[in-house]
Structure formats: structure tokens, C-alpha cells
Design a protein around this motif. Sequence first.
Motif, PDB file in Angstrom:
ATOM      1  N   UNK A 143       0.845  -1.197  -0.002  1.00  0.00           N
ATOM      2  CA  UNK A 143      -0.322  -0.292   0.389  1.00  0.00           C
ATOM      3  C   UNK A 143       0.853   1.122   0.100  1.00  0.00           C
ATOM      4  N   UNK A 144       2.102   1.156   0.567  1.00  0.00           N
ATOM      5  CA  UNK A 144       2.492   2.088   0.576  1.00  0.00           C
ATOM      6  C   UNK A 144       3.259   2.724  -0.110  1.00  0.00           C
ATOM      7  N   UNK A 145       4.260   1.507  -1.136  1.00  0.00           N
ATOM      8  CA  UNK A 145       4.668   1.968  -2.473  1.00  0.00           C
ATOM      9  C   UNK A 145       3.303   2.073  -3.388  1.00  0.00           C
ATOM     10  N   UNK A 146       2.015   1.601  -3.261  1.00  0.00           N
ATOM     11  CA  UNK A 146       0.989   1.987  -4.470  1.00  0.00           C
ATOM     12  C   UNK A 146       0.770   3.911  -4.398  1.00  0.00           C
ATOM     13  N   UNK A 147       0.482   4.097  -2.854  1.00  0.00           N
ATOM     14  CA  UNK A 147       0.513   5.851  -2.748  1.00  0.00           C
ATOM     15  C   UNK A 147       1.291   6.152  -3.475  1.00  0.00           C
ATOM     16  N   UNK A 148       2.862   5.731  -2.841  1.00  0.00           N
ATOM     17  CA  UNK A 148       3.428   7.269  -3.789  1.00  0.00           C
ATOM     18  C   UNK A 148       3.884   6.654  -4.447  1.00  0.00           C
ATOM     19  N   UNK A 149       4.101   6.305  -5.928  1.00  0.00           N
ATOM     20  CA  UNK A 149       3.374   6.167  -7.159  1.00  0.00           C
ATOM     21  C   UNK A 149       2.319   6.364  -7.645  1.00  0.00           C
ATOM     22  N   UNK A 150       1.615   6.759  -7.101  1.00  0.00           N
ATOM     23  CA  UNK A 150      -0.013   7.196  -7.692  1.00  0.00           C
ATOM     24  C   UNK A 150       0.203   8.386  -7.593  1.00  0.00           C
ATOM     25  N   UNK A 151       1.470   8.645  -7.124  1.00  0.00           N
ATOM     26  CA  UNK A 151       1.729  10.569  -7.110  1.00  0.00           C
ATOM     27  C   UNK A 151       2.797  11.195  -8.323  1.00  0.00           C
ATOM     28  N   UNK A 152       3.345   9.644  -8.856  1.00  0.00           N
ATOM     29  CA  UNK A 152       3.347  10.457  -9.681  1.00  0.00           C
ATOM     30  C   UNK A 152       2.844  11.208 -10.830  1.00  0.00           C
ATOM     31  N   UNK A 153       3.866  11.808 -11.591  1.00  0.00           N
ATOM     32  CA  UNK A 153       2.419  13.065 -12.588  1.00  0.00           C
ATOM     33  C   UNK A 153       2.609  12.557 -13.735  1.00  0.00           C
ATOM     34  N   UNK A 154       2.262  11.405 -14.040  1.00  0.00           N
ATOM     35  CA  UNK A 154       2.396  10.962 -15.367  1.00  0.00           C
ATOM     36  C   UNK A 154       1.130  11.327 -16.313  1.00  0.00           C
ATOM     37  N   UNK A 155       0.467  10.943 -16.935  1.00  0.00           N
ATOM     38  CA  UNK A 155      -0.697  11.368 -17.483  1.00  0.00           C
ATOM     39  C   UNK A 155      -1.405  10.158 -17.712  1.00  0.00           C
ATOM     40  N   UNK A 156      -1.066   8.526 -18.038  1.00  0.00           N
ATOM     41  CA  UNK A 156      -1.435   7.706 -18.559  1.00  0.00           C
ATOM     42  C   UNK A 156      -1.406   6.504 -16.648  1.00  0.00           C
ATOM     43  N   UNK A 157      -0.949   7.903 -16.025  1.00  0.00           N
ATOM     44  CA  UNK A 157      -1.011   6.716 -14.327  1.00  0.00           C
ATOM     45  C   UNK A 157      -1.693   6.871 -13.588  1.00  0.00           C
ATOM     46  N   UNK A 158      -3.146   5.758 -13.461  1.00  0.00           N
ATOM     47  CA  UNK A 158      -4.381   5.722 -12.542  1.00  0.00           C
ATOM     48  C   UNK A 158      -3.648   6.287 -11.407  1.00  0.00           C
ATOM     49  N   UNK A 159      -5.048   6.989 -11.112  1.00  0.00           N
ATOM     50  CA  UNK A 159      -4.483   8.072  -9.895  1.00  0.00           C
ATOM     51  C   UNK A 159      -5.218   6.830  -8.740  1.00  0.00           C
ATOM     52  N   UNK A 160      -4.981   7.796  -7.005  1.00  0.00           N
ATOM     53  CA  UNK A 160      -4.995   6.921  -6.088  1.00  0.00           C
ATOM     54  C   UNK A 160      -6.355   6.185  -6.081  1.00  0.00           C
TER      55      UNK A 160
ATOM     56  N   UNK B  50       3.398   2.852 -16.439  1.00  0.00           N
ATOM     57  CA  UNK B  50       2.802   4.517 -17.029  1.00  0.00           C
ATOM     58  C   UNK B  50       3.816   5.108 -17.140  1.00  0.00           C
ATOM     59  N   UNK B  51       5.051   4.988 -16.515  1.00  0.00           N
ATOM     60  CA  UNK B  51       6.891   5.662 -16.503  1.00  0.00           C
ATOM     61  C   UNK B  51       7.756   5.516 -17.939  1.00  0.00           C
ATOM     62  N   UNK B  52       7.435   4.415 -18.295  1.00  0.00           N
ATOM     63  CA  UNK B  52       7.790   3.894 -19.198  1.00  0.00           C
ATOM     64  C   UNK B  52       8.619   4.815 -20.415  1.00  0.00           C
ATOM     65  N   UNK B  53       9.627   5.308 -20.483  1.00  0.00           N
ATOM     66  CA  UNK B  53      10.314   6.009 -20.895  1.00  0.00           C
ATOM     67  C   UNK B  53      10.587   7.465 -20.881  1.00  0.00           C
ATOM     68  N   UNK B  54       9.491   7.513 -19.931  1.00  0.00           N
ATOM     69  CA  UNK B  54       9.487   9.336 -19.545  1.00  0.00           C
ATOM     70  C   UNK B  54      10.601   9.976 -18.386  1.00  0.00           C
ATOM     71  N   UNK B  55      11.617   9.743 -19.400  1.00  0.00           N
ATOM     72  CA  UNK B  55      12.792  10.302 -17.886  1.00  0.00           C
ATOM     73  C   UNK B  55      12.868  11.224 -17.426  1.00  0.00           C
ATOM     74  N   UNK B  56      12.200  12.391 -17.623  1.00  0.00           N
ATOM     75  CA  UNK B  56      12.087  13.327 -17.066  1.00  0.00           C
ATOM     76  C   UNK B  56      11.796  12.753 -15.284  1.00  0.00           C
ATOM     77  N   UNK B  57       9.770  12.167 -15.230  1.00  0.00           N
ATOM     78  CA  UNK B  57       9.105  11.126 -14.437  1.00  0.00           C
ATOM     79  C   UNK B  57      10.386  10.263 -13.514  1.00  0.00           C
ATOM     80  N   UNK B  58      11.038   9.522 -14.461  1.00  0.00           N
ATOM     81  CA  UNK B  58      11.567   8.610 -14.092  1.00  0.00           C
ATOM     82  C   UNK B  58      12.987   8.949 -12.913  1.00  0.00           C
TER      83      UNK B  58
END
Length: 651
Positions: free
Chosen positions: A343-360, A377-385
Motif C-alpha cells: 500500500x505504501x509503494x502504491x500510494x507513492x507511485x500514484x503521485x507520479x506526474x504521468x498522464x497515463x498513470x492511474x490515480x490513487x 506508465x512511466x516507461x520511457x518518461x525520463x523526466x518522471x523517472x
Amino acid sequence: MSTSVKDFGKASWVEVYNRIIGAVVFLDDYSAECLHWDGGLFKLLSGGAVAVKRLASVERCKNDQRKAVFITQTNRDQLRAIGEIIRNSNFTHCILVSCVSLDVVYLELNDGLRDVTDTLAAGRAAAEGAHLLEQMLLSWNNKRQSVMEVVYIPIFTIAPTNVVFLTPPYQKVYPKFDKKLTTNMPTLDLYTLSSDERSQMRRLASALNTMFESMNLKEDIFYMGPFSLLLAGVLENSPVYISRRKNCTNPVSLIIVDRTLDLCGVTSHSMESILDKVLAVLPKFPGHSTDVAVDMSPICEANVVSHPDDLQLSPGCLYHADDESCVQTYDHMINKSQKEVMFDLYNKLSKLDVQKSPGPKTLLKVTPQSVEKIIAASKGNYDVIANHLGVLQQALGVVHALKSPKGVQFDLLMSLEKQVMQSLAASRESTSVLNQLSQLIRKRRERNLSLESLLALLIHVYSLSGSEVAFNSQHEEYLQQALCVAIFEDHNTLSIEGEYIASPEVCEQKSKNVICQLKEISQMRKVLQKYTSVLKPCETGTGHEYRGVLQQLVDDLVNMDRPELTDLRHRNDGIKDFLRTGLNILTSKKKAPKHPLDNPTVILFVVGGITAEECKQLHRSVITSGVDNVVLIGSTKFVTPVEAMRDAINL
């Protein structure tokens, strides 16, 4: 005064950072691992280092690179490498940072000379060691005009949490006597050990002494186990350490325990801590003993064929010292349940600024697949990475571990452990456990089980049974035959000491040696009085459960009723009791024995490794007991079942 080992480690690295401006920095693997837990390579580069290299004789420096800093364990091999580097470079300023106390270095470099003991007793060994190393540096520099410095900075600790610390440079220190679990010597002293073991013992004692000096701690030493007795003796009797205790003012109880008294916990595949699962499944980060290599290809465009051997993509890791969020997650991986970590990892990943990323989302359960989907959802988006690299590495590490085919093997081994436990509990006189294990070894390939994992299971069984169960000799003979065939068939995949020809005769001898060592493991707790058994009835009243020696010790330690700690010996008890008796000054009212909680801080140090799950359970026992004492848990390393097997058995 801080009782934080993490602060102690940071203070040591600050001393290094103050010396590296304009220098090429050379590190050995142990120092590099400790650096990783303080912030890693960029701490050196941002601090002014012009380059960072591995401490190896093949390394060279450019002519305009005139300053070098060597961070080293200062053993003979590393000193030879430093000599080669200096001879093939053009330095005018060299600083040798010894991570080992200079009096110990002096003792090793002058091993066998008569006046060494006198120099040590007079307190001149550190100065003489520094002078000797400076002269070596000058001679390697071909007497060119240069400045050579030698300084001792104690770099040997990492602190995964605020209460847990490990000592990577001493990961190979193990409770053995010249590579044997037990010794036939009637009395124990340092010369019961081999030369290398003796050196490592002295180095570890010296390192702990320096930590206590830095933290202004004056220790009362308790021990449990013969190897710990030797380590306690070195700490208690060395003139340098005696002198230090006279100047330190804050009392601390140091409890040293031999891992070999209880090998059940470290060879068990019943892993509640998610960190233990990750450590057991993923390969080690190159050159490291604690962190793991995480395959980063799922979020990169590179086509990686085989990881971690494919060098086109650097591996990720779990610990990120400069990211507080990641430090918190790592703590959770030790002290929280798998569900809470996910849950901790999912909540932190949900805050990534990626358009395709599912929200919390409000989820009842977070699976490896749901975490993997949000990572993808962050694959290839090196700014987010780049902005969220730490949590992505941690999440990928956890996902890879939980989805690994080894998980199925671990579930099977965990089931076997439970069956064995109940079988031993139900029939302690006569049991067919060994026959079942022999059949399992013969059919291991059908069950997709490695021989090393099954050897770890055998150690678990023998340590669990202890001296309470006498296995049938015919069953042991059957087991030995199964092992002989298995070692012959799988010798290429085993970590076996030295080179040998895998003939049937050699494999038969090795299988016999394994059985002998297993029998020794079952007898390790015979030196104890109270903690001889680790097989206890469940509190629910049905079945039995494993309660380790460490757990029983800590439960008694923090018990408000203060039960007698029969198996925990105080270093000074024996001689003081003898003197009181000999001088006939015993009073009618016997003085209460020394108790570790008499001091505000307690350090429990396990020689030979510990698991994250054990750390969690021990810490939980302390915080739920209500005691006000600070209890720190230290060990030489985190250990997995297969690593614990390799430590205990000489194949």
C-alpha cells in the motif's frame, strides 16, 4: 551524546569529505558499500573529488591528477595495490584513510616481532602504525617531493533503521574455530582461531571500541556462546580498551551472541518480512553484501537480454540515503507487513506526474500486478523517472521478488518446515523426518528445488531438533547416501571451497562431512541451560511454533519481573566471584547479579548474521514491553537461508 549508530557513521564520512577536495578517491568494496548507505558516489563528487575509482592495482591516474585519497581496510593485499597505483602515477599529495585502527594495522604488519606487545602496552602502537604506513607511501612514490598523510577514520557501519546496524567489512566473521563449528581445545583463547579469523576478531573488537569511544559509551559486557566469549575477552582485556573505558561516562550493556546457537531463524523460508524475501530472491548489488541489484529494464527503452550480467543497463537498488521517502519505505520493508509495504509503494507511485498513470484508488488489496501496472506508465518518461527514481527502484525490486519463480519454491520449503516442526513436536523419540528429506533430495529436480536450499532446510531441521531428538542412525546413513549422489550431480552449482575432481569417492567424503557438521549443529545449544529448546507449544494451545534463542533472550531481558538470565554470562562475573570466595569476604546477603537493563542503553550484537524478520520481532518485543531503555540491534550482516547454509557448512 547520541546513541545513534547512523549519526556515528555520518560523522565518520564527514571526516572523509573534508579531505577529498581536488583528489582522485580510491575505495575498496567494503568502504564503497558503507558509502552507499551515506549517499553514494555523488557525495564524493559533489564534495570536490575529481574522480572516483575502485582500489585495484590496475588503476592509473593522469599526470595532472596530483592528489589521491585511499579509503581502505589496510590489509596487505590492499597496501600492495596502493603501492602499484602510486608507482604508476604522479602524486604530490596522498592521504591513506585507514578504516581499521592503526594499532591493529601495526600489530598485523609486525606479526611475529618481539617488541610488538611492549609497543601496544605502552600505547604507542597507533603512532608507530601511522609512521610505518607513511614511510611505505613515501617509498612507493620513489622519494619524490610529496606530502603523505595517514589517518584512521572508522568506516564500518551501516544503519538500515534507527535501531538496527550492520558491519559490512566484518560480514565474514563467523563463530568458527579454524573453520570448525566446535573446538576440542580444553581452554579457549585467540590462538584457538586461525590466523585470518584471529585478525578479523581483533579488527571487529577494535571497530566496536572506536564506536563506543565516539559515542562516549562505557560498556558492561555480556555474552552467550564460546566465540562471543573470545570477542568479549578482547574487548575487556586490551590495554587500549581499558584506557578508553576510564574516560567514557555513559554506561551501556553490550550483549554478544553466537549465531550458531540457533541457526533455525536464518535458514527458515517462512519469511514474513518483505525485505527478507527480496534479499533471498534478487542478486546482490555488485560488490555489496546487503543491497540488491534491481532490473530497471521495465521502465527503460534498452533491450536487456540478461540482467544483471548485461552491462548496457546499470542495476537499481533498494536503499537511497538522500530520499527520506525511500528511507521510510526501507524501514517499512523491515518493520511492516507485506500488505502495508505494498500500500505504501502504491500510494507513492500514484503521485507520479504521468498522464497515463492511474490515480490513487481505494483498494482492498494491492498486488504485484497492480504495482507493476502503475510502474509501466512511466516507461520511457525520463523526466518522471529522474524525479522519482528511488521509489521506482524499490517498487521494481519488490515486484520482481514477489513474482519470482523462487516464490513457489519458498512456499514449498515453508510448508516442509511446518510439517517437520509438527512431526518433531509429536514424536521426539523416533521420527521419519530424515527419510522424507532424503526422498526430497533425490526428487529435488522434479520439485524444482536447489540442493543448496535443501541443505539449508537440513540445517534448519537439525538446529530445530537440537539435542532433544536423536535421529535414527540408519536414517542418517540413507540421508548421507542421497547427499553423496546429489553433490556428485550438482557440484557445478554448489559453492565449494577449493578446486577438486568430482569423483564418487570425493563426493562421498563430502556428504559424510556434511552429516558430521549437521550433528554438531544439533548440539550447539548444549552449552546453554534455559534456552536449550526452540520448539515451544503455541500460545493458542494447539501445535508448536519456533521461538528462537534471541527471541527468548530478549523476552526475558525486557520482562518486568526480571527472571534470571541463566545463559547470559557477564564478562567479570567469574573472576569477581572467585576473588570474593578466595578472600572469604562473602556476606550473608548475596549481591544481585548484574542485569543488562541496569544501564540505559543495551546493544545486542549477533556474530554471524541476522534476518530482517528477527530484527522486527526483537524490536517489537522491546517497544511493547514498556521498558525505557534504548535497545539497539547489531550484527555482522543480513543473511538469507542459502548464505546461512554456506556460512555453517564447509562443502
